[in-house]
Enzyme design. Structure first.
Site, PDB file in Angstrom:
ATOM      1  N   HIS A 102       0.812  -1.215   0.000  1.00 20.24           N
ATOM      2  CA  HIS A 102       0.000   0.000   0.000  1.00 20.24           C
ATOM      3  C   HIS A 102       0.846   1.266   0.000  1.00 20.24           C
ATOM      4  O   HIS A 102       0.310   2.367   0.147  1.00 20.24           O
ATOM      5  CB  HIS A 102      -0.925   0.003   1.220  1.00 20.24           C
ATOM      6  CG  HIS A 102      -1.749  -1.241   1.342  1.00 20.24           C
ATOM      7  ND1 HIS A 102      -1.368  -2.313   2.120  1.00 20.24           N
ATOM      8  CD2 HIS A 102      -2.913  -1.589   0.748  1.00 20.24           C
ATOM      9  CE1 HIS A 102      -2.284  -3.275   2.009  1.00 20.24           C
ATOM     10  NE2 HIS A 102      -3.219  -2.864   1.196  1.00 20.24           N
ATOM     11  N   HIS A 122      -5.775   0.453  -2.740  1.00 16.74           N
ATOM     12  CA  HIS A 122      -6.685   0.532  -3.860  1.00 16.74           C
ATOM     13  C   HIS A 122      -6.489   1.868  -4.570  1.00 16.74           C
ATOM     14  O   HIS A 122      -6.447   2.922  -3.949  1.00 16.74           O
ATOM     15  CB  HIS A 122      -8.131   0.317  -3.417  1.00 16.74           C
ATOM     16  CG  HIS A 122      -8.683   1.316  -2.445  1.00 16.74           C
ATOM     17  ND1 HIS A 122      -8.261   1.396  -1.125  1.00 16.74           N
ATOM     18  CD2 HIS A 122      -9.622   2.298  -2.594  1.00 16.74           C
ATOM     19  CE1 HIS A 122      -8.923   2.351  -0.508  1.00 16.74           C
ATOM     20  NE2 HIS A 122      -9.752   2.929  -1.359  1.00 16.74           N
ATOM     21  N   GLY A 156     -11.126  -0.542  -7.849  1.00 16.09           N
ATOM     22  CA  GLY A 156     -11.992   0.375  -8.576  1.00 16.09           C
ATOM     23  C   GLY A 156     -11.620   0.608 -10.024  1.00 16.09           C
ATOM     24  O   GLY A 156     -12.097   1.568 -10.646  1.00 16.09           O
ATOM     25  N   MET A 176     -11.899  -7.220  -9.427  1.00 18.12           N
ATOM     26  CA  MET A 176     -12.664  -8.152  -8.612  1.00 18.12           C
ATOM     27  C   MET A 176     -14.153  -8.061  -8.949  1.00 18.12           C
ATOM     28  O   MET A 176     -14.645  -8.757  -9.827  1.00 18.12           O
ATOM     29  CB  MET A 176     -12.405  -7.879  -7.123  1.00 18.12           C
ATOM     30  CG  MET A 176     -12.992  -8.911  -6.198  1.00 18.12           C
ATOM     31  SD  MET A 176     -12.272  -8.890  -4.515  1.00 18.12           S
ATOM     32  CE  MET A 176     -12.642  -7.246  -3.958  1.00 18.12           C
ATOM     33  N   SER A 177     -14.888  -7.216  -8.260  1.00 20.80           N
ATOM     34  CA  SER A 177     -16.348  -7.215  -8.365  1.00 20.80           C
ATOM     35  C   SER A 177     -16.855  -6.784  -9.735  1.00 20.80           C
ATOM     36  O   SER A 177     -17.946  -7.205 -10.147  1.00 20.80           O
ATOM     37  CB  SER A 177     -16.952  -6.320  -7.280  1.00 20.80           C
ATOM     38  OG  SER A 177     -16.670  -6.855  -6.000  1.00 20.80           O
TER      39      SER A 177
END
Length: 205
Positions: A102, A122, A156, A176-177
């Site tokens: 990170h 992220h 994102g 991912m999503s």
């Protein structure tokens, strides 16, 4: 630019295996990240993928080094709070291990420790990290400039972001999503794949 699909823990084993088989043609790697699933469920998932002639070399197991060893998967993704990289390498020298990072400081440490790749995030706002501000691309740029590792961005990322990310020296993106929560995961993965391929053409020219 490579594309990694990261599972999001929202589907049962049967559904997830079907989705992964559908998505496989468009994806370079999969990180299996199923925090609520047991070791037995992980093994069941991998067995179903093997039965479907899924390319096992594309699989990366998140955190669960024990599952990777038992299932014969040679790649693991170690979370920032997970096992110490050097210990994993010492006990299982045949495993390739990536590290989630990170910051530039974490990236430099992971590189010195011998991480095979780094996963930074992220980058953009995402529902997976609701309430947490995105880290943006500036730190990612610093990491890419100073750390000679294969770096992947996560968090994102939309196909439209690839144009911005292509200007940074990274190996690829992880999604991912936006894939695994999509009504048509294969179509979503194909859209990402096409965006990543356009990055290659820009680089060659």
């Amino acid at each position: 630019m490579e594309l990694i699909a990261v599972t999001n823990g929202r589907h049962n084993v049967d559904m997830l295996s079907r989705m992964m088989v559908e998505v496989e043609p468009f994806v370079d790697h999969f990180i299996i990240r199923e925090r609520t699933k047991s070791a037995i469920e992980y093994i069941k998932l991998i067995d179903q993928l093997n039965t479907a002639n899924f390319n096992k070399e594309k699989l990366i197991i998140n955190d669960r080094v024990d599952v990777a060893v038992v299932a014969g998967i040679n790649k693991v993704q170690l979370p920032a709070h997970g096992l110490i990289l050097e210990q994993v390498q010492s006990c299982f020298p045949y495993l390739q291990a990536g590290k989630s990072i990170h910051s530039l400081e974490e990236a430099e440490k992971a590189h010195r420790s011998g991480a095979n790749w780094l996963l930074y995030g992220h980058v953009y706002e995402t529902d997976c990290k609701k309430g947490q501000p995105a880290r943006g691309v500036e730190e990612l740029k610093k990491i890419a400039e100073k750390v000679p590792s294969d770096i992947y961005a996560i968090g994102g990322i939309k196909p439209s972001h690839v144009e911005e990310l292509r200007k940074i020296r990274i190996k690829g993106i992880a999604v991912m999503s936006s894939i695994f929560d999509h009504a048509n995961p294969a179509r979503a993965a194909e859209e990402y794949r096409d965006a990543c391929r356009s990055y290659h053409s820009v680089e060659r020219n």
